[in-house]
Structure formats: C-alpha cells, structure tokens
Motif scaffolding. Structure first.
Motif: not given
Length: 540
Positions: A134-142, A167-175, A200-211
C-alpha cells in the motif's frame, strides 16, 4: 451478521448419491454437509476449501501433536475431509473448534473463510496468500512510502447506482491511484509537514488462489440500517489485466440469496478432477453449469486459480526446460467453438503408450471428454489389457504395461491394438509424468522408439502429466534428457495438470487435428512390431 437462515433445520437430509449403474461417465461422487441449523455459510466455505487440492493436501499431511484436543482446527479439518471423501457428513467438530455456539444464527461466509485460514496457519493457507504494497506518495517532493501487507482476499466495492456490475472494471478501480482529501493528508518526513497525498496498491507476490469478495452489504445512512446490493453480474470465467498480472481462471463461487438479516449460502465449484461444475447446497450436491453464473445477483465470494501452465508446442529447435516451464497459453482462453469428439470430422485413431501409472487412462478420458477408462491415483496399475473406446470420430486405445513383455508377446499385443483401432492408429501419444522424467523414463522411451519404424516418430506427441510439478522441478530434472525426447517428436508436446480444474479436451483435439492434417494414414502393424533385437528390462 445474519439472524436466521432461509433453510429449516433438517432440510436436505438425503445426500445426492450416484448409483453404480450410472451411465454418466463424467460423474464424480461428491458428498454434502449437514446444515446444523443455519450453518450453510460454513458448509459453503468448507466445500470450497475441500475442492482446493493444495489445501486438501496440506490438511491431509498435517501431523497433530499427541495432546491435540477438540479445539485443534487442522485436526478437525483432517477428520472432516477424510469423511467427506467417502460420504455426506456433519461439521460439528469444526463448529466446536471455531467456537460457534449458536448454530441457528447465521454468520458471514467471507468472515469465516478468513477466520479458518488465519487459524490453520501459513503452511496450510499459503496457497491463498499474496503480498501487497500500500503506497503513499508525497505530492510535493514525490517521496513514495510502501507499506507491505499479506492478504488472502480483496474486497471489491459495488457502485450502488449500477444496474449491471462490471467486476473487471471494479478490480481495475481497486488498483487505481487516488488523491486523499485535505483532512486525510499524510505527514511527509522529507518535507516535515503534511502534504497532498496520493495512494494506491500494488501486488508484490501474486497468490496461487486469488479470492475476491463483493461488498454487497453497506450501511444506509438515510434508512439507518444495513442493506444488500443485489445488482447482477456476469461472473468472468477468467481474469486478464494489463501489465505483469498473471491470468486467473475461476473455479469456485459462494452465492448468497436473501437479505442482510436472513439468507442462505451455497457454492458453485468446478471440479479439479473432471472440469465440471457442481452446486454444493448443504447435503445436496448436484451437477450445474457455468451458465448459472451469468446475469446473477447471487455471487458473493469468488475464487480464481493462477494459470501457471500452458500446454503448447514450441516451434523452435532450441527447446529447453525453461521453455516448457514458460509455456504460455491461457488455460481459460477457450470459451467458444471448443472442439469435442463429436465435432471432429476426420477419423482420429489414437494409441496411448508410456510407462506404467503414467496417466494414460486419464489422458484417454480427457480426449474423449468423459470417464471411459478406469483410472485412479496410487501404485497399482489399473489397466490390465488393451481396451478401446470410441466417441464420434475419435477412437482411443489404452494399453497396459507393455514393457514387461518379450518380443513375441509385444507383437501379439500390438496386433491387438491395431485391430482395435482398425485399420490402425494414425497418431501415438507417449504419456509420462514430468515429475518422474528420470533416466529410467528416458531409457524406456528410447527403447520403445527403437522398436518402431523410424518414420513412426513423425506421428508421435509427448503428453506430460502431473504438470503442477513444473513449479517444483528446480534442478531435479536434467533438461537435456527431457529435450532429447521432445525433439524426437518434432518438438510436439502438451502439458496437463488435472488438479487445476481446466478442461483440456478441446486443446488436445485441436493439436491432434493439426498433426493429422499433415498425415492421416494408418500406422501399420509392421511399423509397430518389434523387428530388432532389443532387450527390455522388466519395470518394477
């Protein structure tokens, strides 16, 4: 979460059982779970876990300490799965272990899915676990600040105003990146004060089963009560996202019907044993289809399996083990115009050969699209004599262990195979488990090849079974040995993993049709007979 169940205690008391005289060769016996009152939420979750082979295997291999009591959840799951493999059973041991005292009070299925996986520990739940930043980015210094976390499910919001949910659109919105309101700005250590913040959020390691679970229940501040969003959706059978996302194939859905204060759960699951869909509704287990997931307002939790394998042939001669590991055809990509034995127009006569217990009967069943040849896991050889089955224009001859035969017996058995596939097979499949492709397997193949007319290898393809072992191979297989065998068959091979629930019938028939388009004449008995002095050692 819920007060009552729509089903009354004692309903669905008779389990769905297949008679021994059933003519449905595709049928696999699955058993139901007793509803103790309003425990349908628990039954649906447990059936999804039971139908996840990695989790079932982890539970089965668990060795409980000698002083383990009734509260040991892994021990109770082990007992439950053992009974469930044989007959319909009850979940009383599970409810005691989870501390569920009020079985007439319904709870949330997702909550108990998460609770069970947390209680069993990482060794059993790792197939469902992924890692996210879960990533936070400063709008001033980056400056970007990642906050790592482990997840076993992703909550997808539902726009209450939408009549049909995408659901595809919703999954895209999540990230997607979003900017926080000023009151929520984060403190930036570099700037030493609160600044405009992007998250924003980024998956670092993808699970074998995505729930994934849908946020169907939300609080209505106008009516001051929880309401259920019953928008409809077409459940995607596969998930594809741009970037480095793997492809995921659907294999389980937990449905909820009813409202916030009352309702009922069931599970729609695709079998990893025969690729067919089943509805698990407490004690009742019935066949269904993926059509039940179209335009439905019931889906609540969805489980997708990562498509780690992709059977395909590599055209280049520079074949190596890595290219097999990276075979990239999406297992969920064949949706329409799928081939089946009845849609094949030219005669296809297939001879299955290979080591004992290599999966020949299973491959035959996959090609024909049903359970025509007896097959089961274990050390014992199931096929005792050459047998033939025909569906439409597709004929398959399954063979026993021919490599313990002398020259005369070999020729007699080959004569029988040619007769069974009259006027003779026009393609040979060498079936072998990739996890056991050791020196003995290589020697067996080359011994077999030497018994044939040299031109016959042009009519052969390798079928690697136990495909999921590709993930575990590492350095345990000498890639050069494997590649020599594949090159003998003009780099034609296919990888099969029967545990992933994927239906390989269409893919295999398509590849076989391509082979026969080049050469469809029958392989003669003389081309298959042993004409040279070759000694075969008995297989153990």
């Amino acid at each position: 979460m819920f007060a009552n169940s729509m089903t009354k205690p004692g309903s669905h008391i008779t389990a769905q059982k297949r008679s021994h005289g059933s003519h449905d060769r595709n049928e696999v016996q699955y058993n139901g779970l007793k509803n103790q009152g309003a425990t349908c939420y628990l039954n649906a979750v447990l059936q999804c876990l039971f139908m996840t082979p990695e989790f079932r295997e982890a539970v089965g291999s668990h060795e409980a300490p000698g002083d383990s009591g009734e509260e040991n959840l892994l021990l109770q799951l082990q007992k439950l799965f053992t009974k469930l493999s044989e007959k319909a059973t009850t979940t009383e041991g599970i409810t005691r272990s989870l501390g569920i005292r009020h079985v007439y009070e319904q709870q949330d299925a997702v909550e108990y899915y998460r609770k069970i996986l947390k209680a069993v520990g990482t060794n059993a739940s790792k197939v469902f676990e992924g890692k996210m930043n879960n990533i936070t980015k400063c709008g001033q210094c980056g400056n970007e600040t990642p906050e790592p976390s482990t997840f076993i499910s992703i909550l997808l919001s539902i726009d209450a105003g939408n009549d049909k949910y995408d659901m595809g659109k919703s999954l895209k919105t999540f990230f997607e990146h979003s900017k926080l309101e000023e009151d929520d700005w984060m403190y930036c250590e570099e700037c030493d004060h609160k600044t405009e913040t992007e998250t924003w959020s980024e998956i670092d390691e993808y699970p074998t089963v995505l729930t994934l679970h849908l946020k169907r229940f939300d609080f209505d501040y106008i009516q001051m009560r929880y309401k259920k969003n019953e928008c409809r959706l077409d459940v995607p059978l596969s998930l594809r996202k741009e970037g480095n996302w793997p492809i995921y194939d659907l294999y389980a859905v937990i449905n909820h019907m009813g409202g916030y204060s009352s309702g009922h759960y069931n599970a729609i699951i695709r079998s990893f044993e025969n690729g067919m869909w089943y509805c698990f509704d407490d004690y009742n287990v019935t066949r269904t289809s993926e059509a039940s997931l179209e335009n439905s307002s019931l889906p609540y939790m969805l489980m997708y399996r990562k498509s780690a394998l992709s059977p395909g042939s590599i055209k280049t001669a520079a074949l190596n083990l890595d290219s097999i590991k990276m075979a990239a055809l999406n297992l969920g990509s064949i949706k329409t115009a799928a081939l089946n034995p009845d849609s094949i127009h030219q005669p296809m006569r297939i001879l299955l050969m290979g080591p004992s217990r290599g999966g020949k009967s299973t491959v035959g069943n996959i090609i024909l699209g049903g359970n025509y040849f007896p097959s089961k896991s274990g050390l014992a050889t199931v096929t005792k004599e050459s047998t033939v089955k025909t569906v439409g224009n597709v004929t398959v001859v399954d063979t026993p262990n021919l490599f313990s035969l002398d020259k005369s017996s070999w020729n007699e058995e080959i004569k029988k195979c040619v007769k069974l596939s009259d006027p003779g097979p026009n393609v040979i499949l060498w079936v072998t488990p990739i996890s056991k492709f050791i020196e003995h397997q290589q020697g067996l193949f080359h011994t077999f090849k030497k018994r044939l007319d040299p031109r016959t290898t042009k009519r052969m393809m390798i079928i690697f079974t136990h495909g999921r072992e590709l993930k575990k191979i590492g350095q345990r297989i000498d890639s050069e040995k494997l590649c020599k065998v594949v090159r003998c068959c003009q780099n034609r091979y296919h990888v099969i993993d029967i545990t992933d629930g994927h239906n390989y019938t269409s893919e295999l028939l398509e590849k076989l049709s391509e082979m026969l388009a080049k050469e469809a004449t029958a392989i003669t008995q003389r081309q298959l007979e042993c004409t040279r002095r070759i000694s075969l050692k008995k297989t153990k």
